[in-house]
Write a protein that holds these residues in place. Structure first.
Motif, PDB file in Angstrom:
ATOM      1  N   ARG A  55     -18.204 -39.845  42.565  1.00 25.58           N
ATOM      2  CA  ARG A  55     -17.348 -39.823  41.380  1.00 25.58           C
ATOM      3  C   ARG A  55     -17.816 -40.926  40.445  1.00 25.58           C
ATOM      4  O   ARG A  55     -18.422 -41.909  40.889  1.00 25.58           O
ATOM      5  CB  ARG A  55     -15.879 -40.004  41.741  1.00 25.58           C
ATOM      6  CG  ARG A  55     -15.544 -41.334  42.388  1.00 25.58           C
ATOM      7  CD  ARG A  55     -14.047 -41.490  42.617  1.00 25.58           C
ATOM      8  NE  ARG A  55     -13.720 -42.796  43.160  1.00 25.58           N
ATOM      9  CZ  ARG A  55     -13.639 -43.066  44.449  1.00 25.58           C
ATOM     10  NH1 ARG A  55     -13.900 -42.112  45.343  1.00 25.58           N
ATOM     11  NH2 ARG A  55     -13.321 -44.291  44.856  1.00 25.58           N
ATOM     12  N   GLN A 111     -16.479 -22.014  44.310  1.00 23.75           N
ATOM     13  CA  GLN A 111     -15.618 -22.297  45.452  1.00 23.75           C
ATOM     14  C   GLN A 111     -16.073 -21.436  46.621  1.00 23.75           C
ATOM     15  O   GLN A 111     -16.263 -20.233  46.452  1.00 23.75           O
ATOM     16  CB  GLN A 111     -14.153 -22.010  45.113  1.00 23.75           C
ATOM     17  CG  GLN A 111     -13.557 -22.938  44.073  1.00 23.75           C
ATOM     18  CD  GLN A 111     -13.524 -24.391  44.516  1.00 23.75           C
ATOM     19  OE1 GLN A 111     -13.426 -24.666  45.719  1.00 23.75           O
ATOM     20  NE2 GLN A 111     -13.640 -25.304  43.566  1.00 23.75           N
ATOM     21  N   ALA A 156     -16.929 -25.484  47.230  1.00 29.00           N
ATOM     22  CA  ALA A 156     -17.925 -26.392  46.658  1.00 29.00           C
ATOM     23  C   ALA A 156     -19.001 -26.701  47.692  1.00 29.00           C
ATOM     24  O   ALA A 156     -18.755 -26.634  48.898  1.00 29.00           O
ATOM     25  CB  ALA A 156     -17.244 -27.685  46.212  1.00 29.00           C
ATOM     26  N   GLU A 205     -21.339 -28.740  50.192  1.00 23.50           N
ATOM     27  CA  GLU A 205     -21.144 -29.967  50.955  1.00 23.50           C
ATOM     28  C   GLU A 205     -22.166 -31.027  50.558  1.00 23.50           C
ATOM     29  O   GLU A 205     -21.858 -32.223  50.541  1.00 23.50           O
ATOM     30  CB  GLU A 205     -21.266 -29.656  52.448  1.00 23.50           C
ATOM     31  CG  GLU A 205     -20.963 -30.823  53.355  1.00 23.50           C
ATOM     32  CD  GLU A 205     -21.042 -30.461  54.831  1.00 23.50           C
ATOM     33  OE1 GLU A 205     -20.542 -31.247  55.646  1.00 23.50           O
ATOM     34  OE2 GLU A 205     -21.625 -29.402  55.164  1.00 23.50           O
ATOM     35  N   LEU A 222     -19.531 -30.809  40.360  1.00 21.74           N
ATOM     36  CA  LEU A 222     -19.724 -29.668  41.252  1.00 21.74           C
ATOM     37  C   LEU A 222     -18.897 -29.763  42.529  1.00 21.74           C
ATOM     38  O   LEU A 222     -18.949 -28.861  43.375  1.00 21.74           O
ATOM     39  CB  LEU A 222     -21.211 -29.518  41.593  1.00 21.74           C
ATOM     40  CG  LEU A 222     -22.126 -29.194  40.409  1.00 21.74           C
ATOM     41  CD1 LEU A 222     -23.565 -29.043  40.871  1.00 21.74           C
ATOM     42  CD2 LEU A 222     -21.670 -27.930  39.692  1.00 21.74           C
ATOM     43  N   GLY A 223     -18.140 -30.847  42.674  1.00 23.76           N
ATOM     44  CA  GLY A 223     -17.246 -30.983  43.815  1.00 23.76           C
ATOM     45  C   GLY A 223     -17.941 -31.200  45.142  1.00 23.76           C
ATOM     46  O   GLY A 223     -17.388 -30.875  46.197  1.00 23.76           O
ATOM     47  N   ALA A 224     -19.153 -31.767  45.124  1.00 29.61           N
ATOM     48  CA  ALA A 224     -19.911 -31.959  46.361  1.00 29.61           C
ATOM     49  C   ALA A 224     -19.316 -33.081  47.201  1.00 29.61           C
ATOM     50  O   ALA A 224     -18.778 -34.060  46.677  1.00 29.61           O
ATOM     51  CB  ALA A 224     -21.363 -32.274  46.040  1.00 29.61           C
ATOM     52  N   ARG A 225     -19.440 -32.945  48.510  1.00 33.53           N
ATOM     53  CA  ARG A 225     -18.990 -34.011  49.410  1.00 33.53           C
ATOM     54  C   ARG A 225     -20.016 -35.136  49.472  1.00 33.53           C
ATOM     55  O   ARG A 225     -19.655 -36.301  49.608  1.00 33.53           O
ATOM     56  CB  ARG A 225     -18.745 -33.447  50.808  1.00 33.53           C
ATOM     57  CG  ARG A 225     -18.109 -34.457  51.763  1.00 33.53           C
ATOM     58  CD  ARG A 225     -17.867 -33.866  53.134  1.00 33.53           C
ATOM     59  NE  ARG A 225     -17.289 -34.863  54.036  1.00 33.53           N
ATOM     60  CZ  ARG A 225     -17.240 -34.733  55.349  1.00 33.53           C
ATOM     61  NH1 ARG A 225     -17.731 -33.641  55.933  1.00 33.53           N
ATOM     62  NH2 ARG A 225     -16.702 -35.680  56.091  1.00 33.53           N
ATOM     63  N   VAL A 241     -19.709 -24.169  38.509  1.00 35.99           N
ATOM     64  CA  VAL A 241     -18.747 -24.597  39.536  1.00 35.99           C
ATOM     65  C   VAL A 241     -18.334 -23.396  40.377  1.00 35.99           C
ATOM     66  O   VAL A 241     -17.978 -22.335  39.851  1.00 35.99           O
ATOM     67  CB  VAL A 241     -17.512 -25.249  38.889  1.00 35.99           C
ATOM     68  CG1 VAL A 241     -16.460 -25.554  39.949  1.00 35.99           C
ATOM     69  CG2 VAL A 241     -17.915 -26.523  38.158  1.00 35.99           C
ATOM     70  N   ALA A 275     -19.486 -35.088  41.144  1.00 36.80           N
ATOM     71  CA  ALA A 275     -18.075 -34.924  40.820  1.00 36.80           C
ATOM     72  C   ALA A 275     -17.826 -33.600  40.106  1.00 36.80           C
ATOM     73  O   ALA A 275     -16.842 -32.908  40.382  1.00 36.80           O
ATOM     74  CB  ALA A 275     -17.605 -36.092  39.957  1.00 36.80           C
ATOM     75  N   SER A 278     -18.535 -38.549  48.667  1.00 39.45           N
ATOM     76  CA  SER A 278     -17.464 -38.318  47.697  1.00 39.45           C
ATOM     77  C   SER A 278     -17.829 -38.883  46.323  1.00 39.45           C
ATOM     78  O   SER A 278     -17.167 -39.794  45.810  1.00 39.45           O
ATOM     79  CB  SER A 278     -16.155 -38.945  48.199  1.00 39.45           C
ATOM     80  OG  SER A 278     -15.071 -38.573  47.382  1.00 39.45           O
TER      81      SER A 278
END
Length: 259
Positions: free
Chosen positions: A195, A106, A108, A110, A165-168, A104, A163, A193
């Protein structure tokens, strides 16, 4: 001498389709040649389901394009479990979860691409890496994370990965259920988004990506259009329509800049 097999009067139409039409007959049965061809196609479809993903070859192909590569596995421990328990193919194994947790970063990414075996590893082996080669030049300005190779994977595994890896956006390149004339058909699923618990109505799908279906360059153009519009609108699924072939009629163009 009369031929043993009686031809079908529609036989001229066979040049326009791979569907099994106008095969002729011998008495009340199929002639030998189409019967053997049917059995071959059935065997190829079964092989596509059970054939393992060639992870080393895919990794090598991705490395040749300059991608960072991460391997993950679903909670289905093997192919037999995967076929019996679709739910386990939708979630990461615990070792893969721990591995991703260590990656993970920052900010993240896109956009993430996931290459998955699905129900036809043959499709992923043949189409996924070449598709990315067509796709990457179209994605200038996107923050793209590592390419993930997922085994024993269902489409929704991308939600779990994205989710974590926080990808868009997550794009799953996954082998589709093989048909009797298409054992190597790749599906592309785009999710905004991601999840756990996302529904299929919240994704967009491009299907039948293969030389005899939707060609790689055309699939890349459609995917670029969907990603561009999804980025602009902040959604995927039923609210996002594929109008990539409408520019001549005044619709949005595939290369429109995001708003």
């Amino acid at each position: 001498m009369q031929p043993v097999a009686e031809p079908d009067p529609w036989s001229a139409w066979r040049q326009f389709t791979n569907a099994r039409i106008a095969l002729g007959r011998t008495g009340h049965a199929l002639p030998t040649a189409p019967w053997l061809a049917f059995n071959l196609a059935h065997a190829q479809a079964r092989d596509a389901v059970h054939h393992p993903l060639d992870v080393p070859a895919i990794r090598q192909g991705l490395a040749g394009q300059g991608h960072q590569v991460v391997e993950v596995h679903s909670a289905a421990e093997d192919r037999a479990v995967y076929l019996r328990r679709p739910d386990l193919g939708r979630t990461l194994s615990e070792p893969s979860r721990q591995h991703l947790a260590a990656l993970v970063t920052q900010p993240a990414p896109e956009l993430l691409f996931v290459i998955a075996d699905g129900l036809s590893a043959t499709a992923a082996d043949r189409q996924a890496v070449p598709l990315l080669a067509h796709m990457m030049p179209r994605l200038q300005g996107w923050a793209i994370g590592p390419v993930l190779i997922a085994t024993q994977a269902r489409v929704a595994l991308g939600d779990d990965i994205g989710a974590m890896l926080g990808a868009r956006f997550v794009v799953m390149l996954i082998g589709e259920r093989p048909g009797l004339s298409s054992p190597d058909s790749l599906g592309i699923y785009v999710t905004h988004s991601p999840r756990v618990g996302r529904r299929d109505a919240e994704r967009n799908c491009i299907s039948n990506v293969r030389p005899e279906g939707l060609r790689l360059d055309a699939a890349a153009s459609k995917l670029h259009y969907l990603l561009t519009q999804a980025r602009r609108l902040g959604l995927t699924g039923v609210g996002l329509k594929d109008e990539s072939e409408r520019p001549a009629l005044g619709g949005p163009k595939a290369d429109d800049s995001p708003g």
